[in-house]
Design a protein around this motif. Structure first.
Motif, short mmCIF file in Angstrom:
data_model
loop_
_atom_site.label_atom_id
_atom_site.label_comp_id
_atom_site.label_asym_id
_atom_site.label_seq_id
_atom_site.Cartn_x
_atom_site.Cartn_y
_atom_site.Cartn_z
N GLU A 118 -11.67 -7.39 -8.75
CA GLU A 118 -13.20 -7.29 -9.37
C GLU A 118 -14.05 -7.46 -8.29
OE1 GLU A 118 -16.13 -7.15 -11.73
OE2 GLU A 118 -13.94 -6.92 -12.24
N ARG A 119 -13.77 -8.16 -7.11
CA ARG A 119 -14.59 -8.20 -5.85
C ARG A 119 -14.91 -6.99 -5.44
NH1 ARG A 119 -12.67 -12.94 -2.17
NH2 ARG A 119 -14.19 -12.02 -0.91
N VAL A 120 -13.66 -6.08 -5.11
CA VAL A 120 -13.76 -4.64 -4.47
C VAL A 120 -14.46 -3.90 -5.53
CG1 VAL A 120 -12.33 -2.79 -3.73
CG2 VAL A 120 -11.56 -5.05 -3.25
N MET A 121 -14.08 -3.74 -6.66
CA MET A 121 -14.82 -3.04 -7.57
C MET A 121 -16.24 -3.20 -7.76
SD MET A 121 -12.56 -1.02 -8.72
CE MET A 121 -13.40 -0.13 -10.32
N GLY A 122 -16.64 -4.48 -7.68
CA GLY A 122 -18.16 -4.95 -7.62
C GLY A 122 -18.79 -4.38 -6.51
N LEU A 149 4.05 -4.64 -4.96
CA LEU A 149 3.48 -5.01 -6.55
C LEU A 149 3.44 -6.42 -6.66
CD1 LEU A 149 6.51 -2.59 -7.97
CD2 LEU A 149 3.99 -2.15 -8.03
N THR A 150 4.15 -7.17 -6.12
CA THR A 150 3.84 -8.84 -6.22
C THR A 150 2.51 -9.29 -5.57
OG1 THR A 150 6.40 -9.07 -5.88
CG2 THR A 150 4.96 -10.93 -5.65
N PHE A 151 2.32 -8.73 -4.27
CA PHE A 151 1.00 -9.25 -3.76
C PHE A 151 -0.24 -8.71 -4.61
CE2 PHE A 151 -2.41 -9.20 -0.54
CZ PHE A 151 -2.29 -10.57 -0.32
N GLY A 152 -0.03 -7.38 -4.88
CA GLY A 152 -1.32 -6.79 -5.43
C GLY A 152 -1.33 -7.57 -6.97
N ALA A 153 -0.28 -7.90 -7.55
CA ALA A 153 -0.58 -8.46 -8.79
C ALA A 153 -1.26 -9.97 -8.68
CB ALA A 153 0.77 -8.85 -9.45
N LEU A 154 -0.67 -10.63 -7.54
CA LEU A 154 -1.40 -12.11 -7.35
C LEU A 154 -2.79 -11.96 -6.78
CD1 LEU A 154 1.68 -13.44 -5.64
CD2 LEU A 154 0.66 -14.37 -7.89
N ALA A 155 -3.08 -10.99 -6.00
CA ALA A 155 -4.48 -10.83 -5.57
C ALA A 155 -5.31 -10.41 -6.62
CB ALA A 155 -4.53 -9.83 -4.17
N TRP A 156 -4.90 -9.42 -7.55
CA TRP A 156 -5.86 -9.13 -8.70
C TRP A 156 -6.05 -10.06 -9.56
CZ3 TRP A 156 -7.97 -4.44 -9.38
CH2 TRP A 156 -8.65 -4.00 -10.56
N ARG A 157 -5.21 -10.90 -9.84
CA ARG A 157 -5.16 -12.20 -10.77
C ARG A 157 -6.20 -13.00 -10.17
NH1 ARG A 157 -0.38 -16.31 -12.31
NH2 ARG A 157 -1.76 -17.85 -13.91
#
Length: 518
Positions: A500-504, A487-495
């Motif tokens: 957005e890069r993956v979704m793009g 959860l911590t790493f996911g939140a930091l990476a998303w921020r």
């Protein structure tokens, strides 16, 4: 197909194989329990194969990546036939040497008398695996990444069944009386556990022979230009191939001797096989990580070869930087997570008998940040084969000297020796990479990008440590620590914009597929 998708498909195939090996090793540890010497017997058979296999494939799969894109159609056909022919011959030699050397290997590794039979049956497996060693590189050159991923996944599933099935029957004969009785009938002079190991050797050998035959039939039917056609050795055509292959083969041999030196020293040094069983469990190849690095490198090799041939060294550096960053987003967080949770992981999954294996495991985790790419393959592509060989030989010598010294103080000493020697080797590789590309190292290993990923990983590691300390028992510590880390790493990476890069990327792929279907 994009490099990212090619890498993903190859990673999926390789990861299935890595995961299957991990599950079998876990099964061996749990099935034999406190009888660590039986687990060591099974692992010693694999140690012999893993320590010597790369010598006999002669780096020919890597040779294909270098020469195939540079040849005309007739040259490619001759190259493929020659590679198949040489690999088959080397497989015969490998199998024969393993069969003849089985008694000596048994004594060297302090194995039981039954091990001679295990190793001689495994000689068949060794022959077939060398004979089919060009499969991955062949399908890579053909662009058949989906087929390769499916093939590897099916092979991994068969390996899992064929390895665990007999071992379960041999370790628990009272629960599986029918299979256990069959093992006893086939090998009446062996105990149930030894008979199960012998059965695994036979089943895997049969599977390897089938793999080689299917590989050749598929090429003959669908890609005859890549299939084996008996050819004569023409000196003028073979000399460049051997001239390229020999330094790489020597380098690969040195690298693999260094990779398995620690296990070989522990296995040969201690007559108490329980020590080797614990060390081998700690010297764990974490699934997906080395697989991902290898997959990204293999997919990039043809493109790097083309760019190097065209003299576009700056573009090579940028391509490597892209690959390193992608690998770091996975390697760094896994490093901090496993460093925190090593103790409860071994107690929960391997069992209390393997609690001490967490020590060498943590030492080997220190190698993670050093292995963001396969430096040797990249430097070979730059024509620095001899420098790579010299560096690898220095690493081997330093590793050996340190391991022999440190093993006298603690059985995990060779693991520390590997870390120190690898660090010295990577520093030299960085210098060679900078010189070979004529680009600053910061263009390949971009400090700002890597530090950001490392920073997020460290914060996530602290969250995992809090979860581990709050847990009451191994499983609860793993669940709490792992959840907080993700959860911590996911939140930091998303921020940071990773999401957005993956979704793009997904949106671009969807648009491309939609365009092709019109």
């Amino acid at each position: 197909m994009s490099l990212t998708r090619q890498s993903l498909l190859l990673s999926l195939g390789r990861s299935s194989a890595s995961l299957a090996r991990l599950l079998v090793n876990l099964g061996v540890a749990r099935l034999f329990g406190e009888r660590l010497e039986l687990a060591a017997e099974y692992q010693n058979v694999w140690l012999v194969f893993n320590s010597t296999y790369m010598l006999f494939i002669f780096s020919l799969p890597s040779v294909l990546f270098y020469f195939h894109p540079r040849l005309d159609e007739a040259g490619r056909r001759y190259l493929m036939s020659l590679v198949h022919q040489i690999l088959l011959s080397l497989g015969v030699v490998y199998g024969a040497l393993l069969w003849l050397g089985a008694p000596w290997l048994r004594d060297f590794y302090h194995m039981s008398p039954d091990a001679v039979g295990h190793l001689r049956v495994f000689a068949i497996y060794s022959f077939a695996m060398v004979g089919s060693a060009a499969m991955e590189s062949t399908f890579n050159l053909l662009g058949r990444f989906k087929l390769l991923a499916v093939w590897m996944s099916v092979e991994s599933a068969l390996f899992l069944v064929m390895a665990l099935g007999p071992l379960v029957a041999g370790a628990q004969p009272q629960l599986f009386q029918g299979p256990a009785a069959l093992l006893g009938a086939l090998w009446p002079t062996l105990g149930p556990e030894a008979a199960s190991i012998r059965a695994v050797c036979w089943l895997l050998s049969g599977m390897a022979l089938l793999k080689w035959a299917i590989f050749q039939l598929v090429l003959a039917a669908r890609h005859p230009d890549m299939a084996w056609h008996p050819v004569k050795f023409v000196g003028a055509r073979v000399k460049p191939l051997l001239g390229y292959a020999l330094p790489i083969t020597a380098t690969t041999l040195v690298a693999y001797l260094a990779m398995y030196m620690d296990k070989n020293i522990v296995a040969a040094w201690f007559t108490d096989k329980a020590i080797y069983a614990k060390f081998q469990a700690g010297a764990l190849e974490v699934p997906f990580v080395s697989v991902l690095v290898g997959s990204v490198s293999v997919v990039m090799l043809p493109h790097l070869s083309r760019l190097q041939h065209e003299g576009k060294l700056a573009e090579m550096a940028d391509l490597l930087a892209e690959g390193v960053e992608k690998v770091a987003w996975l390697v760094f967080p896994i490093f901090t997570l496993l460093m925190v949770l090593a103790d409860p992981l071994y107690v929960a999954f391997w069992g209390p008998a393997y609690a001490e294996s967490a020590l060498p495991f943590r030492l080997y985790l220190l190698l993670f940040p050093m292995r963001l790419m396969f430096y040797g393959q990249v430097l070979n592509n730059l024509g620095l084969q001899r420098w790579v060989l010299g560096t690898a030989a220095g690493d081997l010598l330093l590793n050996f000297v340190l391991a022999i010294i440190l093993v006298r103080f603690h059985w995990a000493g060779p693991a520390l020796a590997t870390v120190i020697a690898t660090l010295a080797e990577v520093l030299v590789f960085w210098h060679l990479l900078r010189r070979g590309l004529g680009q600053p190292l910061a263009r390949i290993l971009v400090p700002a990008r890597l530090w950001r990923i490392a920073r997020y990983s460290l914060v996530a590691g602290l969250a995992a440590l809090a979860g581990r300390l709050a847990g009451r028992g191994a499983l609860e510590s793993i669940l709490l620590g792992g959840t907080l880390h993700v959860l911590t790493f996911g939140a930091l990476a998303w921020r940071a914009g990773l999401g957005e890069r993956v979704m793009g990327e997904w949106r671009r792929r969807a648009a491309a597929r939609k365009e092709r279907t019109r």
